[in-house]
Design a protein around this motif. Structure first.
Motif, PDB file in Angstrom:
ATOM      1  N   SER A  21       0.865  -1.184   0.000  1.00 32.62           N
ATOM      2  CA  SER A  21       0.000   0.000   0.000  1.00 32.62           C
ATOM      3  C   SER A  21       0.899   1.230   0.000  1.00 32.62           C
ATOM      4  O   SER A  21       2.078   1.143   0.378  1.00 32.62           O
ATOM      5  N   GLU A  22       0.362   2.372  -0.407  1.00 32.55           N
ATOM      6  CA  GLU A  22       1.192   3.584  -0.424  1.00 32.55           C
ATOM      7  C   GLU A  22       1.672   3.940   0.981  1.00 32.55           C
ATOM      8  O   GLU A  22       2.778   4.436   1.164  1.00 32.55           O
ATOM      9  N   THR A  23       0.827   3.657   1.984  1.00 33.85           N
ATOM     10  CA  THR A  23       1.232   3.921   3.377  1.00 33.85           C
ATOM     11  C   THR A  23       2.443   3.071   3.739  1.00 33.85           C
ATOM     12  O   THR A  23       3.434   3.560   4.295  1.00 33.85           O
ATOM     13  N   GLU A  24       2.338   1.799   3.384  1.00 33.03           N
ATOM     14  CA  GLU A  24       3.433   0.887   3.713  1.00 33.03           C
ATOM     15  C   GLU A  24       4.716   1.276   2.969  1.00 33.03           C
ATOM     16  O   GLU A  24       5.819   1.226   3.518  1.00 33.03           O
ATOM     17  N   MET A  25       4.540   1.695   1.705  1.00 25.28           N
ATOM     18  CA  MET A  25       5.683   2.127   0.896  1.00 25.28           C
ATOM     19  C   MET A  25       6.382   3.323   1.536  1.00 25.28           C
ATOM     20  O   MET A  25       7.618   3.368   1.618  1.00 25.28           O
ATOM     21  N   ALA A  30      10.893   5.406   4.220  1.00 24.84           N
ATOM     22  CA  ALA A  30      11.413   6.351   5.228  1.00 24.84           C
ATOM     23  C   ALA A  30      12.291   5.633   6.237  1.00 24.84           C
ATOM     24  O   ALA A  30      13.366   6.130   6.602  1.00 24.84           O
ATOM     25  N   SER A  31      11.869   4.438   6.668  1.00 26.79           N
ATOM     26  CA  SER A  31      12.681   3.784   7.699  1.00 26.79           C
ATOM     27  C   SER A  31      13.974   3.221   7.100  1.00 26.79           C
ATOM     28  O   SER A  31      15.011   3.221   7.761  1.00 26.79           O
ATOM     29  N   PHE A  32      13.930   2.809   5.836  1.00 22.48           N
ATOM     30  CA  PHE A  32      15.174   2.358   5.177  1.00 22.48           C
ATOM     31  C   PHE A  32      16.142   3.532   5.046  1.00 22.48           C
ATOM     32  O   PHE A  32      17.330   3.417   5.330  1.00 22.48           O
ATOM     33  N   TYR A  33      15.604   4.670   4.631  1.00 21.65           N
ATOM     34  CA  TYR A  33      16.443   5.872   4.525  1.00 21.65           C
ATOM     35  C   TYR A  33      17.075   6.212   5.876  1.00 21.65           C
ATOM     36  O   TYR A  33      18.282   6.462   5.963  1.00 21.65           O
ATOM     37  N   GLU A  34      16.236   6.217   6.926  1.00 24.34           N
ATOM     38  CA  GLU A  34      16.776   6.583   8.252  1.00 24.34           C
ATOM     39  C   GLU A  34      17.891   5.642   8.673  1.00 24.34           C
ATOM     40  O   GLU A  34      18.913   6.062   9.206  1.00 24.34           O
TER      41      GLU A  34
END
Ligand code: IYR
Length: 227
Positions: A21-25, A30-34
């Protein structure tokens, strides 16, 4: 539907990815980036041992990188032997001493000041593993004929990116080290003539007391253009 088909005699597999889902994406990106943003190049290593199976997983991950015509033009040499590490340190420091004292430009030396580097490379002996990545510009067939690989620089660069991410993901640290020139590695590691050293990457835990330069990454606005 069959999950395999043949096109002009070559087999293809069906490929699917689970739809997010777009939310999950958004959450996952964001968490991968962080997490990736917390990666730092480290020059102070602990000598604490790391299981060899972990290193094998890291290299397997690197080898999932795309490459020109799928030639996978890389060799990862893993050095654990203290004698070889010592030889590498001595040779690297010899070259680096010359570089810092006479080969590097004053601009270059100035640019490196905030990073606090110099010709001393103790991490080459402290880190439990050194991974030396070699690029393979060509392959040699059984008759000794050269078969050129494609986009070798790009392919190996991408594989190293995967490797650095995998190292970080495993809770370990690394440094992309480029002793220059680094042809001594061909001799020390007895590599064949179709391989050229690309990068030397110490891998391990950070030292108990480990400091990294207080430097910032460019903002998205400074590195991207959206059309
Ligand atoms: N190879 C040298 C110098 C060096 C060059 C760059 I560009 C760096 O980002 C860091 C160091 C060394 O490893 O010290």
């Amino acid at each position: 539907m069959p999950d395999i088909k043949i096109i002009e005699e070559y087999p293809y597999l069906r490929y699917r990815k689970p739809l997010l889902s777009e939310t999950e994406m958004l959450e996952r990106s964001a968490s991968f980036y962080e997490d990736m943003d917390s990666r730092r190049s480290v020059r102070e290593f602990s000598d604490k041992a790391v299981p060899k199976a972990v290193i094998e997983n890291l290299i397997k991950t690197a080898s999932t990188a795309p490459s020109g015509a799928h030639k996978q033009p890389w060799t990862f040499c893993v050095i654990e032997n203290p004698e070889i590490k010592k030889q590498i340190r001595i040779a690297a420091e010899q070259e680096e001493l010359l570089s810092y004292e006479s080969r590097m430009s004053s601009d270059w030396l100035e640019d490196l000041k905030p990073l606090g580097t110099d010709w001393h490379k103790p991490f080459l002996e402290t880190a439990p593993y050194l991974i030396v990545v070699f690029k393979r510009s060509y392959e040699l067939d059984v008759d000794g004929n050269k078969k050129t690989n494609y986009y070798v620089q790009e392919s190996v660069g991408i594989a190293v990116g995967f490797l650095l991410s995998a190292i970080h993901n495993a809770g370990l640290v690394s440094l992309t080290h480029t002793p220059s020139p680094m042809n001594f590695l061909t001799k020390t590691l007895k590599r064949p003539i179709n391989e050229k050293p690309f990068l030397l990457i110490p891998v391990g835990y950070p030292a108990e007391e480990c400091w990294v330069p207080d430097i910032q990454r460019k903002d998205i606005a400074a590195i991207s253009v959206f059309y």
